[in-house]
Motif scaffolding. Sequence first.
Motif, PDB file in Angstrom:
ATOM      1  N   ARG A 140       7.356  12.294 -37.196  1.00 21.87           N
ATOM      2  CA  ARG A 140       7.279  10.883 -37.572  1.00 21.87           C
ATOM      3  C   ARG A 140       8.654  10.268 -37.295  1.00 21.87           C
ATOM      4  O   ARG A 140       9.651  10.646 -37.913  1.00 21.87           O
ATOM      5  CB  ARG A 140       6.913  10.752 -39.050  1.00 21.87           C
ATOM      6  N   LEU A 141       8.680   9.336 -36.360  1.00 25.08           N
ATOM      7  CA  LEU A 141       9.953   8.789 -35.886  1.00 25.08           C
ATOM      8  C   LEU A 141      10.099   7.320 -36.276  1.00 25.08           C
ATOM      9  O   LEU A 141       9.225   6.503 -35.999  1.00 25.08           O
ATOM     10  CB  LEU A 141      10.043   8.913 -34.365  1.00 25.08           C
ATOM     11  N   SER A 142      11.225   7.001 -36.908  1.00 33.04           N
ATOM     12  CA  SER A 142      11.653   5.617 -37.089  1.00 33.04           C
ATOM     13  C   SER A 142      12.977   5.462 -36.355  1.00 33.04           C
ATOM     14  O   SER A 142      13.926   6.218 -36.620  1.00 33.04           O
ATOM     15  CB  SER A 142      11.817   5.279 -38.573  1.00 33.04           C
ATOM     16  N   ALA A 143      13.019   4.526 -35.414  1.00 36.03           N
ATOM     17  CA  ALA A 143      14.209   4.346 -34.583  1.00 36.03           C
ATOM     18  C   ALA A 143      14.852   2.995 -34.877  1.00 36.03           C
ATOM     19  O   ALA A 143      14.176   2.051 -35.301  1.00 36.03           O
ATOM     20  CB  ALA A 143      13.844   4.436 -33.103  1.00 36.03           C
ATOM     21  N   THR A 144      16.148   2.907 -34.676  1.00 36.09           N
ATOM     22  CA  THR A 144      16.855   1.637 -34.826  1.00 36.09           C
ATOM     23  C   THR A 144      17.835   1.450 -33.676  1.00 36.09           C
ATOM     24  O   THR A 144      18.374   2.407 -33.123  1.00 36.09           O
ATOM     25  CB  THR A 144      17.636   1.560 -36.158  1.00 36.09           C
ATOM     26  N   TRP A 145      18.005   0.170 -33.322  1.00 37.16           N
ATOM     27  CA  TRP A 145      19.047  -0.238 -32.376  1.00 37.16           C
ATOM     28  C   TRP A 145      20.063  -1.061 -33.167  1.00 37.16           C
ATOM     29  O   TRP A 145      19.680  -1.940 -33.934  1.00 37.16           O
ATOM     30  CB  TRP A 145      18.485  -1.166 -31.312  1.00 37.16           C
ATOM     31  N   GLU A 146      21.348  -0.821 -32.952  1.00 34.48           N
ATOM     32  CA  GLU A 146      22.370  -1.719 -33.467  1.00 34.48           C
ATOM     33  C   GLU A 146      22.966  -2.455 -32.273  1.00 34.48           C
ATOM     34  O   GLU A 146      23.400  -1.831 -31.296  1.00 34.48           O
ATOM     35  CB  GLU A 146      23.417  -0.971 -34.279  1.00 34.48           C
ATOM     36  N   LEU A 147      22.931  -3.790 -32.372  1.00 37.22           N
ATOM     37  CA  LEU A 147      23.321  -4.663 -31.275  1.00 37.22           C
ATOM     38  C   LEU A 147      24.432  -5.578 -31.729  1.00 37.22           C
ATOM     39  O   LEU A 147      24.516  -5.946 -32.912  1.00 37.22           O
ATOM     40  CB  LEU A 147      22.117  -5.502 -30.815  1.00 37.22           C
ATOM     41  N   GLN A 148      25.274  -6.001 -30.790  1.00 43.81           N
ATOM     42  CA  GLN A 148      26.306  -6.973 -31.119  1.00 43.81           C
ATOM     43  C   GLN A 148      26.587  -7.843 -29.906  1.00 43.81           C
ATOM     44  O   GLN A 148      26.268  -7.479 -28.770  1.00 43.81           O
ATOM     45  CB  GLN A 148      27.595  -6.291 -31.569  1.00 43.81           C
ATOM     46  N   ARG A 149      27.194  -8.987 -30.175  1.00 40.95           N
ATOM     47  CA  ARG A 149      27.651  -9.832 -29.068  1.00 40.95           C
ATOM     48  C   ARG A 149      28.858  -9.173 -28.404  1.00 40.95           C
ATOM     49  O   ARG A 149      29.727  -8.644 -29.079  1.00 40.95           O
ATOM     50  CB  ARG A 149      28.055 -11.209 -29.584  1.00 40.95           C
ATOM     51  N   PRO A 150      28.902  -9.191 -27.064  1.00 39.05           N
ATOM     52  CA  PRO A 150      30.103  -8.662 -26.385  1.00 39.05           C
ATOM     53  C   PRO A 150      31.329  -9.454 -26.809  1.00 39.05           C
ATOM     54  O   PRO A 150      31.238 -10.636 -27.168  1.00 39.05           O
ATOM     55  CB  PRO A 150      29.779  -8.856 -24.905  1.00 39.05           C
ATOM     56  N   ALA A 151      32.481  -8.822 -26.765  1.00 40.73           N
ATOM     57  CA  ALA A 151      33.718  -9.477 -27.191  1.00 40.73           C
ATOM     58  C   ALA A 151      33.935 -10.788 -26.441  1.00 40.73           C
ATOM     59  O   ALA A 151      34.391 -11.785 -27.026  1.00 40.73           O
ATOM     60  CB  ALA A 151      34.900  -8.535 -26.979  1.00 40.73           C
ATOM     61  N   ALA A 152      33.596 -10.830 -25.161  1.00 37.25           N
ATOM     62  CA  ALA A 152      33.823 -12.040 -24.365  1.00 37.25           C
ATOM     63  C   ALA A 152      32.923 -13.184 -24.808  1.00 37.25           C
ATOM     64  O   ALA A 152      33.218 -14.353 -24.512  1.00 37.25           O
ATOM     65  CB  ALA A 152      33.570 -11.738 -22.885  1.00 37.25           C
ATOM     66  N   ALA A 203      21.510   1.690 -20.575  1.00 37.23           N
ATOM     67  CA  ALA A 203      21.864   0.345 -21.026  1.00 37.23           C
ATOM     68  C   ALA A 203      22.577  -0.407 -19.923  1.00 37.23           C
ATOM     69  O   ALA A 203      23.269   0.180 -19.088  1.00 37.23           O
ATOM     70  CB  ALA A 203      22.742   0.415 -22.276  1.00 37.23           C
ATOM     71  N   GLY A 204      22.396  -1.734 -19.923  1.00 35.25           N
ATOM     72  CA  GLY A 204      23.065  -2.612 -18.974  1.00 35.25           C
ATOM     73  C   GLY A 204      23.421  -3.913 -19.652  1.00 35.25           C
ATOM     74  O   GLY A 204      23.305  -4.057 -20.876  1.00 35.25           O
ATOM     75  N   THR A 205      23.837  -4.895 -18.871  1.00 36.12           N
ATOM     76  CA  THR A 205      24.241  -6.180 -19.447  1.00 36.12           C
ATOM     77  C   THR A 205      23.050  -7.013 -19.893  1.00 36.12           C
ATOM     78  O   THR A 205      23.224  -7.982 -20.634  1.00 36.12           O
ATOM     79  CB  THR A 205      25.062  -6.984 -18.436  1.00 36.12           C
ATOM     80  N   ASP A 206      21.833  -6.654 -19.409  1.00 36.42           N
ATOM     81  CA  ASP A 206      20.654  -7.466 -19.740  1.00 36.42           C
ATOM     82  C   ASP A 206      19.604  -6.686 -20.530  1.00 36.42           C
ATOM     83  O   ASP A 206      18.461  -7.124 -20.638  1.00 36.42           O
ATOM     84  CB  ASP A 206      20.022  -8.032 -18.471  1.00 36.42           C
ATOM     85  N   TRP A 263      17.380  -8.921 -22.812  1.00 38.97           N
ATOM     86  CA  TRP A 263      17.988 -10.176 -23.238  1.00 38.97           C
ATOM     87  C   TRP A 263      18.674 -10.820 -22.045  1.00 38.97           C
ATOM     88  O   TRP A 263      18.893 -10.172 -21.017  1.00 38.97           O
ATOM     89  CB  TRP A 263      18.999  -9.911 -24.370  1.00 38.97           C
ATOM     90  N   PRO A 264      19.022 -12.107 -22.116  1.00 37.31           N
ATOM     91  CA  PRO A 264      19.738 -12.741 -21.015  1.00 37.31           C
ATOM     92  C   PRO A 264      21.055 -12.008 -20.756  1.00 37.31           C
ATOM     93  O   PRO A 264      21.707 -11.545 -21.696  1.00 37.31           O
ATOM     94  CB  PRO A 264      19.979 -14.172 -21.521  1.00 37.31           C
ATOM     95  N   PRO A 265      21.450 -11.867 -19.488  1.00 40.32           N
ATOM     96  CA  PRO A 265      22.668 -11.127 -19.164  1.00 40.32           C
ATOM     97  C   PRO A 265      23.866 -11.593 -19.979  1.00 40.32           C
ATOM     98  O   PRO A 265      24.148 -12.796 -20.078  1.00 40.32           O
ATOM     99  CB  PRO A 265      22.869 -11.398 -17.672  1.00 40.32           C
ATOM    100  N   GLY A 266      24.556 -10.639 -20.603  1.00 37.55           N
ATOM    101  CA  GLY A 266      25.767 -10.938 -21.352  1.00 37.55           C
ATOM    102  C   GLY A 266      25.550 -11.359 -22.787  1.00 37.55           C
ATOM    103  O   GLY A 266      26.524 -11.566 -23.513  1.00 37.55           O
ATOM    104  N   LEU A 267      24.290 -11.492 -23.233  1.00 45.58           N
ATOM    105  CA  LEU A 267      24.044 -11.966 -24.601  1.00 45.58           C
ATOM    106  C   LEU A 267      24.405 -10.901 -25.626  1.00 45.58           C
ATOM    107  O   LEU A 267      24.993 -11.216 -26.679  1.00 45.58           O
ATOM    108  CB  LEU A 267      22.580 -12.368 -24.767  1.00 45.58           C
ATOM    109  N   LEU A 268      24.045  -9.641 -25.382  1.00 48.57           N
ATOM    110  CA  LEU A 268      24.213  -8.569 -26.360  1.00 48.57           C
ATOM    111  C   LEU A 268      24.678  -7.291 -25.676  1.00 48.57           C
ATOM    112  O   LEU A 268      24.644  -7.180 -24.448  1.00 48.57           O
ATOM    113  CB  LEU A 268      22.885  -8.292 -27.078  1.00 48.57           C
ATOM    114  N   GLN A 269      25.054  -6.325 -26.496  1.00 50.26           N
ATOM    115  CA  GLN A 269      25.291  -4.970 -26.027  1.00 50.26           C
ATOM    116  C   GLN A 269      24.882  -4.001 -27.134  1.00 50.26           C
ATOM    117  O   GLN A 269      24.865  -4.355 -28.311  1.00 50.26           O
ATOM    118  CB  GLN A 269      26.746  -4.763 -25.636  1.00 50.26           C
ATOM    119  N   VAL A 270      24.513  -2.786 -26.743  1.00 50.55           N
ATOM    120  CA  VAL A 270      24.128  -1.748 -27.697  1.00 50.55           C
ATOM    121  C   VAL A 270      25.378  -1.058 -28.215  1.00 50.55           C
ATOM    122  O   VAL A 270      26.239  -0.639 -27.433  1.00 50.55           O
ATOM    123  CB  VAL A 270      23.194  -0.718 -27.036  1.00 50.55           C
TER     124      VAL A 270
END
Length: 220
Positions: A206-218, A192-195, A170-177
């Motif tokens: 049999r694998l089902s994976a999920t990511w939980e993402l959020q906007r950084p506080a800033a 993980a990084g800022t982008d 994602w664009p730098p700073g848009l999200l975080q894991v």
Amino acid sequence: MVTSMRPAPRWRAWVIALATMEAASRATALTLDDVAREGELRFLAERPDPGAYRYDAEARIDADSLREGVVTMRTCHRQLDPNPRIVVAFNPERVQSIDIVSTEGVGRAWVEGRRVELADVRRGGSVCIDLRTRALEPIGEGRWRLHAGPLMRRYLDGYLPMEAELKVVWPPGLLQVTTTDPAPQPGVKLSAGTDGATLHVTFAGRLSATWELQRPAAAR
């Protein structure tokens, strides 16, 4: 080795179901202890059959994705075993477009509805596919969940080991894991990084994976 790839339940975008017919040639270095039984999922610190089938996917998320839930993806299936026909199927309710980017060691490849069909696949063959798919689920203010799977490499009534590299950018700073399922452990590596972030999983089952993402506080 691959005969079909079934549509994932709900709207999951990364899909691979590997039903083996000629896997014996790949599985000769494996023992029965390396094969996961139905309903079993094992994470492997080391792969017992290096160089065999692997899967990688990259999901690209931008501000429009957060509003609309649609991401663009590139998925690649590599080191395929020989098979006269492979069907790669995607969830017809969520996938909006499918394009074959490249093939190697494949006699013929074409898009049929919400499937990619491969014919005359040679050992070590590969295919890469671009998608647009509704893969993001909002789960709260400034929070989203991205699904991957189910991923599997079938062998008779069980599952052979495989590797999956799941990357999100994602664009730098848009999200975080915030969390991933599976969480980091032997056989599961997260960077993980800022982008973006990458989840590398070595497993049998049999694998089902999920990511939980959020906007950084800033950025809120």
